[in-house]
Design a protein around this motif. Structure first.
Motif, PDB file in Angstrom:
ATOM      1  N   PHE A 284       0.803  -1.217   0.000  1.00 38.98           N
ATOM      2  CA  PHE A 284       0.000   0.000   0.000  1.00 38.98           C
ATOM      3  C   PHE A 284       0.840   1.273   0.000  1.00 38.98           C
ATOM      4  CE2 PHE A 284      -3.271  -2.785   2.180  1.00 38.98           C
ATOM      5  CZ  PHE A 284      -4.105  -2.860   1.074  1.00 38.98           C
ATOM      6  N   THR A 285       2.164   1.166   0.004  1.00 37.49           N
ATOM      7  CA  THR A 285       3.017   2.339   0.044  1.00 37.49           C
ATOM      8  C   THR A 285       2.831   3.190  -1.214  1.00 37.49           C
ATOM      9  OG1 THR A 285       4.659   1.137   1.332  1.00 37.49           O
ATOM     10  CG2 THR A 285       5.395   3.148   0.252  1.00 37.49           C
ATOM     11  N   PRO A 286       2.631   4.490  -1.069  1.00 35.52           N
ATOM     12  CA  PRO A 286       2.461   5.349  -2.262  1.00 35.52           C
ATOM     13  C   PRO A 286       3.706   5.348  -3.144  1.00 35.52           C
ATOM     14  CG  PRO A 286       1.726   6.478  -0.268  1.00 35.52           C
ATOM     15  CD  PRO A 286       2.427   5.235   0.193  1.00 35.52           C
ATOM     16  N   ASP A 287       3.507   5.566  -4.420  1.00 35.13           N
ATOM     17  CA  ASP A 287       4.541   5.693  -5.448  1.00 35.13           C
ATOM     18  C   ASP A 287       5.165   4.348  -5.842  1.00 35.13           C
ATOM     19  OD1 ASP A 287       4.245   8.426  -5.751  1.00 35.13           O
ATOM     20  OD2 ASP A 287       5.617   8.863  -4.095  1.00 35.13           O
ATOM     21  N   TYR A 288       5.850   3.662  -4.908  1.00 33.51           N
ATOM     22  CA  TYR A 288       6.553   2.446  -5.304  1.00 33.51           C
ATOM     23  C   TYR A 288       5.923   1.181  -4.734  1.00 33.51           C
ATOM     24  CZ  TYR A 288       8.743   3.048  -0.699  1.00 33.51           C
ATOM     25  OH  TYR A 288       8.976   3.228   0.647  1.00 33.51           O
ATOM     26  N   GLY A 289       4.767   1.262  -4.117  1.00 35.85           N
ATOM     27  CA  GLY A 289       4.065   0.083  -3.645  1.00 35.85           C
ATOM     28  C   GLY A 289       3.445  -0.707  -4.789  1.00 35.85           C
ATOM     29  N   LEU A 290       3.076  -1.960  -4.515  1.00 38.60           N
ATOM     30  CA  LEU A 290       2.554  -2.836  -5.559  1.00 38.60           C
ATOM     31  C   LEU A 290       1.292  -2.271  -6.195  1.00 38.60           C
ATOM     32  CD1 LEU A 290       2.562  -5.571  -7.058  1.00 38.60           C
ATOM     33  CD2 LEU A 290       1.251  -6.510  -5.149  1.00 38.60           C
ATOM     34  N   PHE A 291       0.360  -1.768  -5.393  1.00 40.34           N
ATOM     35  CA  PHE A 291      -0.908  -1.306  -5.937  1.00 40.34           C
ATOM     36  C   PHE A 291      -0.748  -0.019  -6.741  1.00 40.34           C
ATOM     37  CE2 PHE A 291      -2.274  -4.013  -2.414  1.00 40.34           C
ATOM     38  CZ  PHE A 291      -3.155  -4.845  -3.083  1.00 40.34           C
ATOM     39  N   ASP A 292       0.129   0.867  -6.309  1.00 38.49           N
ATOM     40  CA  ASP A 292       0.383   2.066  -7.106  1.00 38.49           C
ATOM     41  C   ASP A 292       1.061   1.716  -8.426  1.00 38.49           C
ATOM     42  OD1 ASP A 292      -0.831   3.918  -5.553  1.00 38.49           O
ATOM     43  OD2 ASP A 292       0.950   5.116  -5.152  1.00 38.49           O
ATOM     44  N   ARG A 293       1.914   0.701  -8.414  1.00 39.03           N
ATOM     45  CA  ARG A 293       2.539   0.254  -9.658  1.00 39.03           C
ATOM     46  C   ARG A 293       1.499  -0.307 -10.621  1.00 39.03           C
ATOM     47  NH1 ARG A 293       7.728   2.079 -10.637  1.00 39.03           N
ATOM     48  NH2 ARG A 293       8.935   2.025  -8.711  1.00 39.03           N
ATOM     49  N   ILE A 294       0.527  -1.046 -10.063  1.00 40.20           N
ATOM     50  CA  ILE A 294      -0.500  -1.645 -10.921  1.00 40.20           C
ATOM     51  C   ILE A 294      -1.398  -0.574 -11.526  1.00 40.20           C
ATOM     52  CG2 ILE A 294      -2.540  -3.121 -10.920  1.00 40.20           C
ATOM     53  CD1 ILE A 294      -1.160  -4.864  -8.825  1.00 40.20           C
ATOM     54  N   VAL A 295      -1.890   0.347 -10.689  1.00 37.85           N
ATOM     55  CA  VAL A 295      -2.787   1.389 -11.220  1.00 37.85           C
ATOM     56  C   VAL A 295      -2.025   2.363 -12.107  1.00 37.85           C
ATOM     57  CG1 VAL A 295      -4.347   1.200  -9.258  1.00 37.85           C
ATOM     58  CG2 VAL A 295      -2.478   2.874  -9.179  1.00 37.85           C
TER      59      VAL A 295
END
Length: 292
Positions: free
Chosen positions: A127-138
């Protein structure tokens, strides 16, 4: 007559160790908590003072309590059916003859074996902004960064996703055991009668799984109201109490603000809520369960 007395004494001797532990670590603490909720918090040389139900009246005027109760209700209403249904679907999937079935079962069950703190830290990275998994996916779809745990609209759903991911594999084991205990001749008889898979599942499989479902539901309800580890590691109840659950509020009141009387009052309310849910589960749902 002497033989009956001897058997009775032997029975009490066998259950006495468990009974002592049950009273010492379950019943007596519950009674002591109820008594403490009727007194003020002792501070320094000032002893506790009996105030009756004043703590409960003050609790009714506490906006954080109502926010925590609302959060916990939403959390339970989402995570309980989601984890139970997902567990049943996974059990049905791994109960069929699939290539690599043992590996798939292990993959489903692995999150259950991970410690709660480890799971929280893994998902905290996701859930970490910028380099977290979900930010990478979106980001692949052109969407910008998002603070999943820092936004009040997504913080609680993020916690729900972690809970479902961790608990579904645990519940799957019980469903899988129940499916494998079913007599195979039931399916053979249904196929001879021309019954469809859906009709067999609805008419035969689901009713036979009801005892397991009741057991899983009881555990799911308890899990939904005892979460504190993930909240401490991931959000600490924030932002703006968006992820404050009842048990975390009890922990914070008792060990951060050292208001033991109010923490005891919150605990009594939580126990009463769980007791009410248990009565509903065994009184209403239990009547629909048939054991063979």
């Amino acid at each position: 007559m002497a033989g009956v007395r001897r058997e009775t004494l032997q029975a009490w001797a066998l259950i006495l160790p468990a009974l002592v532990l049950l009273v010492a670590f379950t019943h007596w603490p519950a009674v002591a908590t109820l008594v403490d909720s009727l007194y003020t918090t002792p501070k320094g040389s000032r002893p506790p003072r009996f105030v009756g139900v004043e703590n409960y009246v003050a609790l009714m005027d506490d906006p954080v309590f109502w926010r925590a109760l609302h959060n916990n209700a939403v959390y339970a209403l989402v995570t309980i059916p989601a984890s139970v249904v997902l567990a049943l679907l996974m059990a049905l999937a791994v109960n069929t003859a699939l290539p690599g079935r043992p590996l798939l079962r292990m993959a489903y069950f692995t999150p259950t074996m991970l410690p709660m703190i480890a799971v929280a830290n893994i998902w905290l990275f996701f859930f970490t902004p910028d380099y977290g998994l979900f930010d990478r996916i979106v980001g692949v779809f052109g969407m910008g960064r998002h603070n999943w745990l820092g936004d009040a609209a997504t913080a609680l759903p993020a916690m729900m996703a972690v809970a479902v991911w961790k608990e579904a594999g645990f519940f799957m084991i019980f469903y899988l055991a129940a499916l494998q205990a079913m007599p195979p001749d039931l399916k053979e008889a249904a196929s001879l009668e021309g019954s469809s898979r859906w009709n067999f599942f609805r008419r035969v499989t689901l009713p036979l799984l009801m005892p397991t479902t009741l057991f899983v539901l009881v555990n799911a309800v308890i899990n939904a109201f005892r979460l504190v580890d993930h909240v401490v590691v991931m959000t600490r109840g924030g932002p703006d109490n968006a992820t404050t659950l009842l048990l975390y509020y009890i922990y914070e009141t008792g060990f951060r603000f050292w208001d033991t009387a109010m923490a005891a009052t919150l605990t009594v309310v939580l126990l009463a809520l769980l007791g009410t849910l248990a009565i509903f589960q065994f009184g209403v749902l239990g009547r629909r369960v048939h054991y063979r």
